[in-house]
Write an enzyme that holds these catalytic residues in place. Structure first.
Site, PDB file in Angstrom:
ATOM      1  N   GLU A   1       3.782  -6.909  11.716  1.00  0.00           N
ATOM      2  CA  GLU A   1       5.064  -6.187  11.660  1.00  0.00           C
ATOM      3  C   GLU A   1       4.914  -5.162  10.549  1.00  0.00           C
ATOM      4  O   GLU A   1       5.020  -5.491   9.364  1.00  0.00           O
ATOM      5  CB  GLU A   1       6.219  -7.168  11.366  1.00  0.00           C
ATOM      6  CG  GLU A   1       6.361  -8.305  12.376  1.00  0.00           C
ATOM      7  CD  GLU A   1       6.875  -7.833  13.734  1.00  0.00           C
ATOM      8  OE1 GLU A   1       7.423  -6.719  13.826  1.00  0.00           O
ATOM      9  OE2 GLU A   1       6.726  -8.580  14.722  1.00  0.00           O
TER      10      GLU A   1
ATOM     11  N   ASN B   1      -3.982 -14.162  -1.493  1.00  0.00           N
ATOM     12  CA  ASN B   1      -3.922 -13.801  -0.075  1.00  0.00           C
ATOM     13  C   ASN B   1      -5.323 -13.738   0.527  1.00  0.00           C
ATOM     14  O   ASN B   1      -5.558 -14.199   1.643  1.00  0.00           O
ATOM     15  CB  ASN B   1      -3.193 -12.453   0.100  1.00  0.00           C
ATOM     16  CG  ASN B   1      -2.739 -12.239   1.533  1.00  0.00           C
ATOM     17  OD1 ASN B   1      -2.616 -13.186   2.303  1.00  0.00           O
ATOM     18  ND2 ASN B   1      -2.505 -11.007   1.899  1.00  0.00           N
TER      19      ASN B   1
ATOM     20  N   GLY C   1       4.642 -12.424   3.603  1.00  0.00           N
ATOM     21  CA  GLY C   1       5.872 -11.648   3.507  1.00  0.00           C
ATOM     22  C   GLY C   1       5.773 -10.397   2.654  1.00  0.00           C
ATOM     23  O   GLY C   1       4.945 -10.316   1.746  1.00  0.00           O
TER      24      GLY C   1
ATOM     25  N   LYS D   1       3.455 -17.276   2.324  1.00  0.00           N
ATOM     26  CA  LYS D   1       3.234 -16.638   1.017  1.00  0.00           C
ATOM     27  C   LYS D   1       4.236 -15.498   0.858  1.00  0.00           C
ATOM     28  O   LYS D   1       4.106 -14.440   1.469  1.00  0.00           O
ATOM     29  CB  LYS D   1       1.818 -16.083   0.885  1.00  0.00           C
ATOM     30  CG  LYS D   1       1.523 -15.687  -0.571  1.00  0.00           C
ATOM     31  CD  LYS D   1       0.337 -14.770  -0.727  1.00  0.00           C
ATOM     32  CE  LYS D   1       0.656 -13.332  -0.490  1.00  0.00           C
ATOM     33  NZ  LYS D   1       1.648 -12.726  -1.419  1.00  0.00           N
ATOM     34  N   PRO D   2       5.264 -15.725   0.012  1.00  0.00           N
ATOM     35  CA  PRO D   2       6.201 -14.625  -0.240  1.00  0.00           C
ATOM     36  C   PRO D   2       5.519 -13.533  -1.065  1.00  0.00           C
ATOM     37  O   PRO D   2       4.475 -13.769  -1.672  1.00  0.00           O
ATOM     38  CB  PRO D   2       7.323 -15.292  -1.055  1.00  0.00           C
ATOM     39  CG  PRO D   2       7.046 -16.765  -1.031  1.00  0.00           C
ATOM     40  CD  PRO D   2       5.597 -16.943  -0.723  1.00  0.00           C
TER      41      PRO D   2
ATOM     42  N   ARG E   1      -2.781 -10.503  -4.325  1.00  0.00           N
ATOM     43  CA  ARG E   1      -3.926 -10.119  -3.510  1.00  0.00           C
ATOM     44  C   ARG E   1      -5.029 -11.189  -3.461  1.00  0.00           C
ATOM     45  O   ARG E   1      -5.520 -11.541  -2.387  1.00  0.00           O
ATOM     46  CB  ARG E   1      -4.461  -8.819  -4.120  1.00  0.00           C
ATOM     47  CG  ARG E   1      -5.530  -8.189  -3.343  1.00  0.00           C
ATOM     48  CD  ARG E   1      -5.922  -6.896  -3.999  1.00  0.00           C
ATOM     49  NE  ARG E   1      -7.137  -6.422  -3.391  1.00  0.00           N
ATOM     50  CZ  ARG E   1      -7.534  -5.175  -3.436  1.00  0.00           C
ATOM     51  NH1 ARG E   1      -6.816  -4.277  -4.062  1.00  0.00           N
ATOM     52  NH2 ARG E   1      -8.650  -4.812  -2.861  1.00  0.00           N
TER      53      ARG E   1
ATOM     54  N   PHE F   1       8.032  -7.318   0.239  1.00  0.00           N
ATOM     55  CA  PHE F   1       8.991  -7.451  -0.868  1.00  0.00           C
ATOM     56  C   PHE F   1      10.408  -7.024  -0.504  1.00  0.00           C
ATOM     57  O   PHE F   1      11.359  -7.374  -1.189  1.00  0.00           O
ATOM     58  CB  PHE F   1       8.514  -6.607  -2.069  1.00  0.00           C
ATOM     59  CG  PHE F   1       8.775  -5.133  -1.914  1.00  0.00           C
ATOM     60  CD1 PHE F   1      10.050  -4.613  -2.148  1.00  0.00           C
ATOM     61  CD2 PHE F   1       7.775  -4.261  -1.510  1.00  0.00           C
ATOM     62  CE1 PHE F   1      10.304  -3.255  -1.987  1.00  0.00           C
ATOM     63  CE2 PHE F   1       8.022  -2.909  -1.339  1.00  0.00           C
ATOM     64  CZ  PHE F   1       9.295  -2.413  -1.575  1.00  0.00           C
TER      65      PHE F   1
ATOM     66  N   CYS G   1      12.131  -1.234   6.547  1.00  0.00           N
ATOM     67  CA  CYS G   1      11.056  -0.782   7.445  1.00  0.00           C
ATOM     68  C   CYS G   1      11.567   0.100   8.570  1.00  0.00           C
ATOM     69  O   CYS G   1      10.872   1.002   9.020  1.00  0.00           O
ATOM     70  CB  CYS G   1      10.320  -1.985   8.011  1.00  0.00           C
ATOM     71  SG  CYS G   1      11.423  -3.134   8.848  1.00  0.00           S
TER      72      CYS G   1
ATOM     73  N   LEU H   1       7.942   7.019   3.326  1.00  0.00           N
ATOM     74  CA  LEU H   1       8.451   7.217   1.957  1.00  0.00           C
ATOM     75  C   LEU H   1       8.830   5.892   1.304  1.00  0.00           C
ATOM     76  O   LEU H   1       8.525   5.643   0.149  1.00  0.00           O
ATOM     77  CB  LEU H   1       9.646   8.168   1.971  1.00  0.00           C
ATOM     78  CG  LEU H   1       9.269   9.617   2.298  1.00  0.00           C
ATOM     79  CD1 LEU H   1      10.506  10.438   2.602  1.00  0.00           C
ATOM     80  CD2 LEU H   1       8.496  10.229   1.134  1.00  0.00           C
ATOM     81  N   PHE H   2       9.549   5.063   2.033  1.00  0.00           N
ATOM     82  CA  PHE H   2       9.968   3.747   1.537  1.00  0.00           C
ATOM     83  C   PHE H   2      10.694   3.859   0.196  1.00  0.00           C
ATOM     84  O   PHE H   2      10.420   3.111  -0.747  1.00  0.00           O
ATOM     85  CB  PHE H   2       8.763   2.810   1.436  1.00  0.00           C
ATOM     86  CG  PHE H   2       9.085   1.441   1.965  1.00  0.00           C
ATOM     87  CD1 PHE H   2       9.516   1.276   3.263  1.00  0.00           C
ATOM     88  CD2 PHE H   2       8.993   0.315   1.158  1.00  0.00           C
ATOM     89  CE1 PHE H   2       9.836   0.027   3.760  1.00  0.00           C
ATOM     90  CE2 PHE H   2       9.320  -0.945   1.641  1.00  0.00           C
ATOM     91  CZ  PHE H   2       9.739  -1.072   2.944  1.00  0.00           C
TER      92      PHE H   2
HETATM   93  N1  LIG Z   1       7.968  -4.205  10.700  1.00  0.00           N
HETATM   94  C1  LIG Z   1       8.689  -4.927   9.873  1.00  0.00           C
HETATM   95  O1  LIG Z   1       9.409  -5.846  10.257  1.00  0.00           O
HETATM   96  C2  LIG Z   1       8.624  -4.650   8.401  1.00  0.00           C
HETATM   97  C3  LIG Z   1       9.567  -5.251   7.575  1.00  0.00           C
HETATM   98  C4  LIG Z   1       9.510  -4.998   6.208  1.00  0.00           C
HETATM   99  C5  LIG Z   1       8.536  -4.186   5.675  1.00  0.00           C
HETATM  100  N2  LIG Z   1       7.633  -3.593   6.500  1.00  0.00           N
HETATM  101  C6  LIG Z   1       6.624  -2.693   5.936  1.00  0.00           C
HETATM  102  O2  LIG Z   1       6.090  -3.276   4.750  1.00  0.00           O
HETATM  103  C7  LIG Z   1       5.731  -2.286   3.812  1.00  0.00           C
HETATM  104  C8  LIG Z   1       6.369  -2.571   2.473  1.00  0.00           C
HETATM  105  O3  LIG Z   1       6.178  -3.896   2.054  1.00  0.00           O
HETATM  106  P1  LIG Z   1       5.094  -4.295   0.944  1.00  0.00           P
HETATM  107  O4  LIG Z   1       4.932  -3.160  -0.024  1.00  0.00           O
HETATM  108  O5  LIG Z   1       5.481  -5.617   0.420  1.00  0.00           O
HETATM  109  O6  LIG Z   1       3.803  -4.402   1.835  1.00  0.00           O
HETATM  110  P2  LIG Z   1       2.292  -4.768   1.391  1.00  0.00           P
HETATM  111  O7  LIG Z   1       1.455  -4.552   2.600  1.00  0.00           O
HETATM  112  O8  LIG Z   1       1.902  -4.070   0.139  1.00  0.00           O
HETATM  113  O9  LIG Z   1       2.355  -6.326   1.014  1.00  0.00           O
HETATM  114  C9  LIG Z   1       2.620  -7.325   1.966  1.00  0.00           C
HETATM  115  C10 LIG Z   1       1.893  -8.590   1.590  1.00  0.00           C
HETATM  116  O10 LIG Z   1       0.479  -8.344   1.561  1.00  0.00           O
HETATM  117  C11 LIG Z   1      -0.097  -8.814   0.329  1.00  0.00           C
HETATM  118  N3  LIG Z   1      -1.130  -7.825  -0.108  1.00  0.00           N
HETATM  119  C12 LIG Z   1      -0.899  -6.609  -0.677  1.00  0.00           C
HETATM  120  N4  LIG Z   1      -2.056  -5.955  -0.882  1.00  0.00           N
HETATM  121  C13 LIG Z   1      -3.043  -6.763  -0.445  1.00  0.00           C
HETATM  122  C14 LIG Z   1      -4.472  -6.641  -0.382  1.00  0.00           C
HETATM  123  N5  LIG Z   1      -5.097  -5.543  -0.791  1.00  0.00           N
HETATM  124  N6  LIG Z   1      -5.165  -7.671   0.150  1.00  0.00           N
HETATM  125  C15 LIG Z   1      -4.548  -8.764   0.608  1.00  0.00           C
HETATM  126  N7  LIG Z   1      -3.205  -8.936   0.560  1.00  0.00           N
HETATM  127  C16 LIG Z   1      -2.450  -7.962   0.048  1.00  0.00           C
HETATM  128  C17 LIG Z   1       1.049  -8.892  -0.653  1.00  0.00           C
HETATM  129  O11 LIG Z   1       0.802  -9.919  -1.562  1.00  0.00           O
HETATM  130  C18 LIG Z   1       2.267  -9.150   0.221  1.00  0.00           C
HETATM  131  O12 LIG Z   1       2.529 -10.536   0.375  1.00  0.00           O
HETATM  132  C19 LIG Z   1       6.230  -0.978   4.424  1.00  0.00           C
HETATM  133  O13 LIG Z   1       5.160  -0.337   5.067  1.00  0.00           O
HETATM  134  C20 LIG Z   1       7.246  -1.428   5.451  1.00  0.00           C
HETATM  135  O14 LIG Z   1       7.493  -0.519   6.485  1.00  0.00           O
HETATM  136  C21 LIG Z   1       7.645  -3.826   7.840  1.00  0.00           C
END
Ligand SMILES: NC(=O)c1ccc[n+]([C@@H]2O[C@H](COP(=O)([O-])OP(=O)(O)OC[C@H]3O[C@@H](n4cnc5c(N)ncnc54)[C@H](O)[C@@H]3O)[C@@H](O)[C@H]2O)c1
Length: 442
Positions: A221, A184, A123, A149-150, A181, A125, A255, A344-345
């Site tokens: 996603e 994960n 998941g 994994k949240p 990380r 954040f 997103c 931008l987020f």
């Molecule tokens: N399409 C959709 O439904 C949707 C919904 C929400 C968010 N998003 C996208 O998610 C992004 C924002 O969310 P975020 O910042 O939590 O995303 P993120 O990719 O940083 O993190 C997502 C997950 O990946 C894990 N993670 C982070 N870095 C990692 C690494 N180097 N190696 C392994 N695992 C790692 C984190 O622990 C977290 O659980 C934006 O790009 C947004 O557009 C997409």
């Protein structure tokens, strides 16, 4: 927050693997009963979910009830109502083989939905409750076991998710792993039967690469720079209202939020005036949009604003330590601007213009990879539909914003760099199953 030790992660996976080997099929009655229990447990902890999201992201109770709890409860109701029908084998015509099988032609042919086995749900954040629980509903309804994994960036929410899941499910069925990380990476080494990831395109690539080791199918996603396009014949009042709502809800961390505006230059001034009035009214102070996830993210956004060649026409104030950034509107932005480099987020809205409506698809298609969403504002619906045909995006809305995400009758997912695979409603059942063809010979 305490992260799950690496040996416990292996244990969680082993418990489910053993259960899968001993009892492959989880019957539909058990799946439904699990979903009912999940529904009741979420209702029981609704107040705690609201407090956790207020702590983590400054979300109001109303926003949490609508976009986190309500959406998941509705999804569960929709599944309970429809999953018997979806699970029925799809009977198809018998098709004679071109080879001679001594007269043993097919007498029954059907396609059956088969659960993958153990799925891993990762998941993000920003809607941290909804975006692990909604996929979980599909995974469970389809007959899978799951480890989720949240995001570690929202520790209070991650904790309440664990409490709910461990109360509602046996660990043989669903388990929560806490971590960032490192955890994960450990999880991604395990031979899951399917991985469902929501997050950034950068981490999406890491997930897909890891999944290839075990040939695990993936749903990604992801995000992207979603355009909000305003044509000269648009209802400007409505467009201004919708872009402000879409961009600044949850501090811009959605997103499918409009990431930038592309407006016909002939109506730009009139449109911008309405946008500024609306932002002034809805988000007057630093902090009125809620919290940005971390101080680092506030600083990242401030540095992009500092480097812009455009003009900040509203906002710009911030308190990084409090994780707040004022709703900010930047006019006079072009495609090479710092604000146009990446998604931008955050609560920042760049305004770009176009002169010729026919150029719009090429402008959008050539500057960024496929966005997750695209919004078209025009009084000519056929023009809106034509634009949706010419611009590749995960989904599209004409004269509205973010309406595509709530319907269980619509498929939700990206294309290209914004993701692969769709869910919600029936699509979320299908995506968690293999379509197995079964033939009975006469
Ligand atoms: N399409 C959709 O439904 C949707 C919904 C929400 C968010 N998003 C996208 O998610 C992004 C924002 O969310 P975020 O910042 O939590 O995303 P993120 O990719 O940083 O993190 C997502 C997950 O990946 C894990 N993670 C982070 N870095 C990692 C690494 N180097 N190696 C392994 N695992 C790692 C984190 O622990 C977290 O659980 C934006 O790009 C947004 O557009 C997409």
């Amino acid at each position: 927050m305490d992260y799950t030790p690496l040996n416990k992660i292996q244990d969680a996976f082993d418990i489910q693997t053993k259960a899968l080997r001993e009892q492959k099929l989880i019957d539909i009655k058990t799946r439904k009963s699990a979903l009912n229990t999940l529904h009741a447990t979420i209702e029981k902890y609704a107040n705690e979910i609201c407090s956790a999201l207020s702590e983590d992201l400054g979300k109001s109770e109303l926003l949490v009830k609508m976009t986190e709890i309500g959406v998941v409860l509705e999804e569960i109701n929709h599944y309970i109502k429809n999953m018997d029908e979806w699970a029925k084998p799809q009977v198809v015509p018998n098709f004679p083989s071109p080879l001679d099988y001594k007269g043993r032609a097919p007498v029954q042919s059907f396609i059956q939905h088969e659960a993958f086995g153990i799925v891993y749900i990762i998941g993000p954040f920003n809607y941290p409750f909804n975006l692990v629980l909604s996929p979980l509903v599909g995974a469970i309804a389809a007959g899978n076991r799951a480890i989720i994994k949240p995001s570690e960036a929202v520790p209070h929410t991650a904790k309440i998710i664990e409490k709910i899941v461990s109360e509602a499910f046996a660990p043989q069925h669903v388990a929560v792993v806490q971590g960032g990380r490192e955890e994960n990476e450990a999880l991604l080494k395990l031979p899951f039967n399917m991985i469902f990831f929501t997050g950034s395109p950068a981490v999406g690539k890491i997930v897909m690469k890891a999944a290839s080791e075990h040939l695990a199918p993936v749903v990604l996603e992801l995000g992207g720079k979603s355009p909000f396009i305003v044509f000269s014949d648009a209802d400007l009042e409505r467009a201004a209202d919708q872009v402000v709502q879409g961009r600044f809800t949850n501090s811009g961390q959605t997103c499918i939020a409009p990431d930038y505006v592309l407006v016909d230059s002939s109506v730009k001034d009139a449109f911008l005036k309405k946008v500024i009035e609306k932002v002034q009214h809805d988000y007057p102070d630093v902090g009125s949009t809620g919290k940005v996830v971390t101080t680092t993210q506030v600083k990242r956004l401030l540095s992009l604003i500092e480097r812009t060649k455009g003009t900040v026409v509203y906002g710009g104030g911030a308190n990084p330590e409090a994780r707040t950034l004022q709703a900010t509107v930047v006019d006079g932005v072009d495609w090479s601007d710092s604000l146009m480099e990446q998604e931008l987020f955050g609560p920042v809205l760049p305004i770009l213009t176009f002169k010729n409506a026919e150029d719009v698809p090429t402008l959008v298609n050539s500057h960024h990879p496929n966005p997750l969403a695209a919004y078209y504002f025009t009084n000519d619906i056929e023009n809106g539909k034509r634009m949706a045909d010419l611009i590749a995006s995960g989904d599209a809305v004409i004269n509205g914003v973010m309406l595509q995400v709530v319907s269980p009758y619509l498929a939700f997912g990206g294309i290209g760099a914004s993701g692969m695979g769709e869910y919600h409603g029936r699509s979320g059942y299908d995506v968690f199953t293999h379509k197995k063809s079964i033939v009975v010979a006469g």
